[in-house]
Motif scaffolding. Sequence first.
Motif: not given
Ligand code: ZN
Length: 335
Positions: A16-20, A196-198, A220-222, A277-279
Amino acid sequence: MDNLIELSKKMPKTELHLHIEGTFEPEQMFAIAQRNNVKLKYSTVDALKAAYQFTNLQDFLDLYYQGMSVLLHEADFYDLTMAYLEKVNSENVVHVEIFFDPQGHLSRGVSFDVQIRGIYNALQDAEKKWGMTSKLIMSFLRHLSEESAFDTLEQAKPYLSWIDGVGLDSSEVGHPPEKFLRVFEACKKLGLKVTAHAGEEGPPEYVWQAIDQIGVDRIDHGNRALEDDKLIDTIKERNLTLTVCPLSNLKLCVVNDMKDHPIRSMLKLGLNATVNSDDPAYFGGYMNDNYTSLINDTGISKEELFQLAKNGITGSWMEEHHKEQHLKQLNSLFA
Ligand code: ZN
Ligand code: ADE
């Protein structure tokens, strides 16, 4: 422990949190740079990999924007996305929600159409080939202006049927969610979901803003929300999902040691934490690596592993009948 690792590999997972753009493996980056006649700052794959030593978010972002600068054509976006989807399909990821950063490409003269067509076609092909479902999230770069975000939204309008939600990423500190309040209001009127990333590096106040002012559907994160008991209660009351990224947190020094990662505390507090996995090309691992790292270093139990995977399904934006199908499969695997 080995049994848990095996189980984590087999279980149906969501991302759910992945920057292509963060899935750009150095080998593929060099191949695409070569075919596009673009020169990279680093002369070899090894030299580039050696530069992946970050002390904070900005260190990483500087390299991330450099890396994405070789993406020029629709085929580049397609190949990048397909390489990621193939990788996670082999890891039993059944559903992905992918961020892309249009402003990181528009600023280099790459049209919105080129970007989204490449990404969207790969997502469609993954569904045809493997039944992997997906959602696409357009993310605004928070270090840029509100005006630039509004301009990006205008460019996105012909493609709204391909876009499920909007997000907020890039340099957090100094760029609070409220800077984009009006943009997000416009997005919500268009029927888009909002995240939102926060609280990655930013203070709990930014998480409050994301919830109270922006009205996010997810956070996102938190991580830094844990500093504020009232905020924890609010996240629980609103049943918000946190898209937590363990290896990212380690690489960007949000945590100093995986043993100290707060994800088990989040679960104990009753928060809907998920693993993502984010990036992955920059942070040393995809979905399975994130789970393996948590199992090896934090001592999570079978029950906690189950809860994380379940949260990933229930906190996703996938259709209800797909949720039911994956939950059934997850339940029988853990029975
Ligand atoms: Zn991210
Ligand atoms: N862009 C890509 N990855 C990011 C992250 N972890 N935080 C903020 N912006 C990002």
